[in-house]
Design a protein around this motif. Sequence first.
Motif, PDB file in Angstrom:
ATOM      1  N   GLN A  44     -28.479  24.763 -45.699  1.00 11.67           N
ATOM      2  CA  GLN A  44     -27.851  24.530 -44.407  1.00 11.67           C
ATOM      3  C   GLN A  44     -26.799  23.462 -44.590  1.00 11.67           C
ATOM      4  N   PRO A  52     -27.641  20.848 -31.200  1.00 20.64           N
ATOM      5  CA  PRO A  52     -26.965  22.161 -31.236  1.00 20.64           C
ATOM      6  C   PRO A  52     -27.333  23.036 -30.039  1.00 20.64           C
TER       7      PRO A  52
ATOM      8  N   MET B   1     -27.395   7.608 -34.849  1.00 19.32           N
ATOM      9  CA  MET B   1     -28.238   8.758 -34.525  1.00 19.32           C
ATOM     10  C   MET B   1     -29.179   9.067 -35.666  1.00 19.32           C
ATOM     11  N   ALA B   2     -30.128   9.870 -35.363  1.00 16.77           N
ATOM     12  CA  ALA B   2     -31.183  10.124 -36.341  1.00 16.77           C
ATOM     13  C   ALA B   2     -30.678  10.904 -37.530  1.00 16.77           C
ATOM     14  N   GLU B   4     -28.155  10.285 -39.194  1.00 14.33           N
ATOM     15  CA  GLU B   4     -27.453   9.461 -40.178  1.00 14.33           C
ATOM     16  C   GLU B   4     -28.377   9.111 -41.326  1.00 14.33           C
ATOM     17  N   HIS B  13     -32.292  15.423 -41.496  1.00 14.28           N
ATOM     18  CA  HIS B  13     -31.379  16.332 -40.803  1.00 14.28           C
ATOM     19  C   HIS B  13     -32.187  17.322 -39.976  1.00 14.28           C
ATOM     20  N   MET B  15     -31.997  18.468 -37.081  1.00 17.76           N
ATOM     21  CA  MET B  15     -31.339  19.359 -36.119  1.00 17.76           C
ATOM     22  C   MET B  15     -30.354  20.315 -36.770  1.00 17.76           C
ATOM     23  N   ASP B  16     -30.105  20.134 -38.066  1.00 17.26           N
ATOM     24  CA  ASP B  16     -29.109  20.992 -38.715  1.00 17.26           C
ATOM     25  C   ASP B  16     -29.516  22.452 -38.682  1.00 17.26           C
ATOM     26  N   GLN B  17     -30.832  22.691 -38.723  1.00 12.83           N
ATOM     27  CA  GLN B  17     -31.294  24.076 -38.786  1.00 12.83           C
ATOM     28  C   GLN B  17     -30.985  24.845 -37.506  1.00 12.83           C
ATOM     29  N   PHE B  18     -30.610  24.131 -36.448  1.00 11.54           N
ATOM     30  CA  PHE B  18     -30.388  24.834 -35.188  1.00 11.54           C
ATOM     31  C   PHE B  18     -28.917  25.140 -34.942  1.00 11.54           C
ATOM     32  N   VAL B  19     -28.049  24.768 -35.900  1.00  4.36           N
ATOM     33  CA  VAL B  19     -26.616  24.940 -35.667  1.00  4.36           C
ATOM     34  C   VAL B  19     -26.253  26.421 -35.685  1.00  4.36           C
ATOM     35  N   VAL B  20     -25.491  26.796 -34.691  1.00  5.75           N
ATOM     36  CA  VAL B  20     -24.997  28.178 -34.630  1.00  5.75           C
ATOM     37  C   VAL B  20     -23.683  28.235 -35.372  1.00  5.75           C
ATOM     38  N   SER B 120     -35.541  28.797 -30.388  1.00  3.78           N
ATOM     39  CA  SER B 120     -35.423  27.351 -30.218  1.00  3.78           C
ATOM     40  C   SER B 120     -34.180  27.004 -29.410  1.00  3.78           C
ATOM     41  N   ILE B 189     -38.341  23.699 -31.035  1.00  5.97           N
ATOM     42  CA  ILE B 189     -37.524  22.596 -31.566  1.00  5.97           C
ATOM     43  C   ILE B 189     -38.431  21.530 -32.158  1.00  5.97           C
ATOM     44  N   ALA B 190     -39.453  21.145 -31.378  1.00  3.50           N
ATOM     45  CA  ALA B 190     -40.308  20.043 -31.805  1.00  3.50           C
ATOM     46  C   ALA B 190     -40.983  20.366 -33.126  1.00  3.50           C
ATOM     47  N   LYS B 196     -39.129  19.278 -40.525  1.00  3.20           N
ATOM     48  CA  LYS B 196     -37.964  18.779 -41.261  1.00  3.20           C
ATOM     49  C   LYS B 196     -38.063  17.286 -41.542  1.00  3.20           C
TER      50      LYS B 196
ATOM     51  N   TYR C  11     -32.541   3.852 -27.755  1.00  2.94           N
ATOM     52  CA  TYR C  11     -33.656   4.048 -28.672  1.00  2.94           C
ATOM     53  C   TYR C  11     -34.972   3.611 -28.051  1.00  2.94           C
ATOM     54  N   PHE C  68     -40.442  15.338 -24.119  1.00  3.17           N
ATOM     55  CA  PHE C  68     -39.740  15.531 -25.392  1.00  3.17           C
ATOM     56  C   PHE C  68     -38.275  15.865 -25.146  1.00  3.17           C
TER      57      PHE C  68
END
Lengths: 213, 249, 78
Positions: A44, A52, B1-2, B4, B13, B15-20, B120, B189-190, B196, C11, C68
Amino acid sequence: MFSLLQEAATTAVGQSDGAVVVDDTATSNVVVTGTEGVRPGVGQDVEAVGLPQLDMTTFGNQIFWLIVTLVVLYLVLSRVALPRIAAVLSDRQGAVTGDLMAAEEFKMKAREAEAAYDKALADARTEAQAIVAQNRATIQGQLDAAIAKADAEIAARTAESETRIREIRVSADASAREVARDVTAELVRSFGGQADEATISSALDGRMKGAVQ
Amino acid sequence: MATEATGGGLEFHPMDQFVVRPLFGDGAVAWYTPTNVTLWLALTALAAIALLVMGTRGRAIVPNRAQSVAEMAYGLVYKMIEDIAGKDGLRYFPYVLTLFMFVVFANLLGLVPMAFTVTSHIAVTGVLALAVFFGVTIIGFVKNGAHFLDLFWVRSAPLAVRPILAVIEVISYFVRPLSLSIRLAGNMIAGHAVIKVFAGFAAIAAVAPIAIVAVIGMYAFEVLVAFVQAYVFTILTCVYLKDALHPSH
Amino acid sequence: MTGDIAELGQYIGVGLTAFGMGFAALGVGNVAGNFLAGALRNPSAAAGQTATLFIGMAFAEALGIFSFLVALLLMFAV
């Protein structure tokens, strides 16, 4: 919320120094190309900016393809799959019901056979009992006849014996009387009396009646 | 952000898996562009069709493995509708089964490593939930007319409480699509994000074994969640369908 | 450690939403525990109530998922 997202996204655009791709629909400027965190070869290779899920530019795309997928899936399932599964299930139901009915039939047959067997057994038993009873009756009859015959014989013999005893007694009586008359006549004669036949007989009869009887 | 990097090779990373992103090239994502969403939606549909159509190809009286799974899914949804919405709910059985098969296969395919989880995304689950919401509302009004509004006017309650209850009922009625979509998307998502994050910890040698065990445990849990969320989505659809068919309390 | 006071608040807020998820876990556990207690008293009636169990768990869980979501929005959308 979404305006905030867009703000955040534009901030991200401002900070990024990588390839910037601007959506030509110009509704928003969310950039999803990699910046400092690109990891080539990790699969990825696109880093998410923000969440996203909240990237509104992709909503139209997702909704369009989702609706296409759902419609295709619905048509295939409702036209092909569901009737087929329903048919298979009802076939199976029918087969199971048929088998159960056949089993029930066999069970009935078995029960009938058992009843017939029981009946035959009972018949045989009653017949045997009848034969036994008949035999017993026959034997009883024969026995009775034999006993009766024996009884009759015994009775006949007894009667015969009695008759003979009576004859003997009668003859004995007569002999005794004759002896007594002779003795009496002799006694009378020896005493010098005239023995009258008739007087002696009557005297003897009177004495003998009490003695013999 | 998380997202980083915190230094020392420890990078998260989640959230990267959710990128369209487009399947071919790096273009903008227009409404017709084939993207990874398209790919995984298509795979979901193909998997469902493979199970329900190819699996039952034999039409065997004594089913093989695929056919009995297909029949199990059929029986599960059929019984669910019959038990909850009643016999007259069975008219909508194909649609409910479509939803169930779609959600369960999307959730399970999302667990394949490197996969994209279509459920997700709020956009996807939102469309599913809104379809249920509008469908149920339309069915309710068509079947019951104005009596459908009895759903909000609780006749068994004292008259004084009824307006308050009506407000609560209306709010809860309109929150339904929101909760339905966010429950599914949020769970997905969670779960994936947590996996991840644990995977990110595996970069540190000292905690790597724990992280890997945690990933395995979470993965097993997510398989369960994938089924349960599909089940819950379907069962709530049935409950809403029951409200539409029999609105009086 | 860099950042401004707004980020700090963000945070802290995200951390606080974790409480919501914890309480949702309590709720789900409560639903499951009570179901189990009831099921052990009357096992024959338990099988018919599985659907109700899942609906109850889904409702309890949904609120945790909402917190969440709040966390996600705070992290990424604010």
